[in-house]
Scaffold this active site. Structure first.
Site, short mmCIF file in Angstrom:
data_model
loop_
_atom_site.label_atom_id
_atom_site.label_comp_id
_atom_site.label_asym_id
_atom_site.label_seq_id
_atom_site.Cartn_x
_atom_site.Cartn_y
_atom_site.Cartn_z
N ASP A 1 0.84 -1.19 0.00
CA ASP A 1 0.00 0.00 0.00
C ASP A 1 0.88 1.25 0.00
O ASP A 1 2.03 1.21 0.46
CB ASP A 1 -0.89 0.02 1.24
CG ASP A 1 -1.99 -1.03 1.18
OD1 ASP A 1 -2.30 -1.48 0.07
OD2 ASP A 1 -2.52 -1.39 2.25
N TYR B 1 6.79 -8.62 8.21
CA TYR B 1 6.50 -7.21 8.42
C TYR B 1 6.79 -6.81 9.86
O TYR B 1 6.69 -7.62 10.78
CB TYR B 1 5.01 -6.92 8.16
CG TYR B 1 4.53 -7.21 6.78
CD1 TYR B 1 4.54 -6.23 5.78
CD2 TYR B 1 4.03 -8.47 6.45
CE1 TYR B 1 4.08 -6.49 4.50
CE2 TYR B 1 3.57 -8.74 5.16
CZ TYR B 1 3.60 -7.75 4.19
OH TYR B 1 3.16 -8.04 2.93
N ASP C 1 -6.36 1.80 9.28
CA ASP C 1 -5.03 2.38 9.52
C ASP C 1 -5.18 3.86 9.84
O ASP C 1 -6.25 4.45 9.64
CB ASP C 1 -4.07 2.14 8.35
CG ASP C 1 -4.59 2.71 7.03
OD1 ASP C 1 -4.99 3.90 7.01
OD2 ASP C 1 -4.59 1.99 6.02
N ARG D 1 -3.34 -4.83 8.70
CA ARG D 1 -4.23 -3.87 9.35
C ARG D 1 -5.49 -4.55 9.89
O ARG D 1 -6.09 -4.10 10.86
CB ARG D 1 -4.59 -2.72 8.40
CG ARG D 1 -5.10 -3.13 7.05
CD ARG D 1 -4.99 -1.96 6.07
NE ARG D 1 -5.07 -2.39 4.69
CZ ARG D 1 -6.02 -2.03 3.85
NH1 ARG D 1 -6.99 -1.23 4.26
NH2 ARG D 1 -6.00 -2.45 2.61
#
Length: 344
Positions: free
Chosen positions: A42, A70, A84, A190
């Protein structure tokens, strides 16, 4: 110019497509037209973005096997429409009051996070690239269009696999936390944050996300950003390329003599007895990948070839990467899956 993989450290506010476009612009002066990326990030996310150049774009299909790692930061007490911090705040609670009135502790937060490990189901966020009836969900959201009940009914939970998850830091005073997660393709970090907030009863939203690895490609290999690529030459980028076969660590490895290599380069099958098997496919990883996809079976490529039969193929005398092949047990032959050298 040789084919290869350029590992970018993607900055915020760049899309993955933006990164491909700037690389294509620089490499285009050398006649390179085929450029693609491995795994969308993203715009708000940073970190490892492999850019595949030339024939290496044919490796991208195999990247579906790889786990992604991540580092995520999140804040408790906030709920947004995008899950988010860049979205619109739907609800915000006073964390100091939550902390005083509830029994939420660092240990409770950590325990709740650990429960995500293993196979889980996730509902795709409304701001996601999931395609329903020819349109991506984020297209509805960006245009403020109401998603009909008929389309809502077609949005199904996704099975994903969390291989590893660990807490890096929990600041109980501020309600901020940081954790690392290693997961299968298609996992929404998320959504993990949002689901964590639901489990704790206080809400939670992601505030930062960095991808530190995809398969065996790591952040240490990401020596340039997309911004830096703008001022570089094609020759400078080429020096940073990984070899096209670098990510194929889960496949087996075979070598063949030069005369068989010439024959293989034309797409022909090679008798198994004419090869030297250096290593076999990583069956444990492939089975785990199948479980991650919710099948429990060894995954197959787009041509229906099981990954536990696929090998990296090299010329014995020179070590040249020739391509990938699959073992046909019935015929006892190695057949070409993808050939990466010119016909000889």
């Amino acid at each position: 110019m040789r084919d290869g993989i350029l590992v970018l450290n993607k900055p915020q506010n760049w899309t993955s497509s933006d990164c491909v476009a700037i690389c294509r612009r620089v490499l285009g002066v050398k006649g390179i037209k085929k450029v693609g990326h491995g795994g969308t990030l993203d715009p708000m996310a940073t970190g490892v973005l492999p850019i595949f150049v030339g024939q290496a774009t044919r490796i991208m299909e195999y990247m579906d096997l790889d786990y992604k790692t991540y580092i995520c930061k999140a804040r408790l007490g906030i709920i947004t429409d995008t899950l988010d911090i860049w979205g619109e705040v739907v609800e915000e609670k006073d964390w100091s009051q939550i902390k005083e009135k509830s029994d939420i502790s660092a240990e409770i937060i950590s325990d709740a996070l650990m429960k995500f490990k293993g196979p889980i189901s996730q509902m795709p966020p409304k701001y996601s690239a999931v395609r329903i009836e020819g349109r991506r969900l984020y297209e509805y959201a960006h245009k403020n269009q109401e998603i009909s009940q008929e389309i809502r009914d077609k949005i199904k939970p996704r099975k994903v696999y969390i291989k590893h998850i660990s807490v890096i830091n929990i600041d109980i005073e501020s309600g901020e936390l940081e954790f690392e997660v290693c997961c299968s393709k298609g996992t929404y970090i998320r959504t993990i944050c949002s689901d964590l907030g639901e489990r704790l009863g206080c809400g939670c939203t992601m505030t930062a996300l960095e991808r530190t690895a995809t398969g065996n490609i790591t952040i240490e290999q990401a020596q340039v950003t997309a911004e830096q690529v703008k001022s570089m030459t094609a020759e400078e980028l080429e020096k940073l390329f990984l070899k096209p076969d670098y990510p194929l660590i889960h496949f087996g490895e075979v070598t063949m003599p030069s005369d068989r290599a010439d024959y293989f380069s034309r797409g022909n099958s090679i008798w198994w007895s004419q090869l030297k098997v250096i290593s076999k496919p990583d069956l444990e990883v492939l089975l785990e990948t199948g479980r991650a996809a919710g099948t429990g079976k060894i995954p197959e490529n787009a041509r229906g070839r099981r990954y536990d039969c696929i090998y990296r193929v090299y010329q014995e005398e020179t070590g040249e990467f020739l391509g990938t092949g699959y073992y046909d047990k019935e015929e006892n032959k190695l057949k070409a899956d993808k050939v990466f050298v010119e016909k000889r």
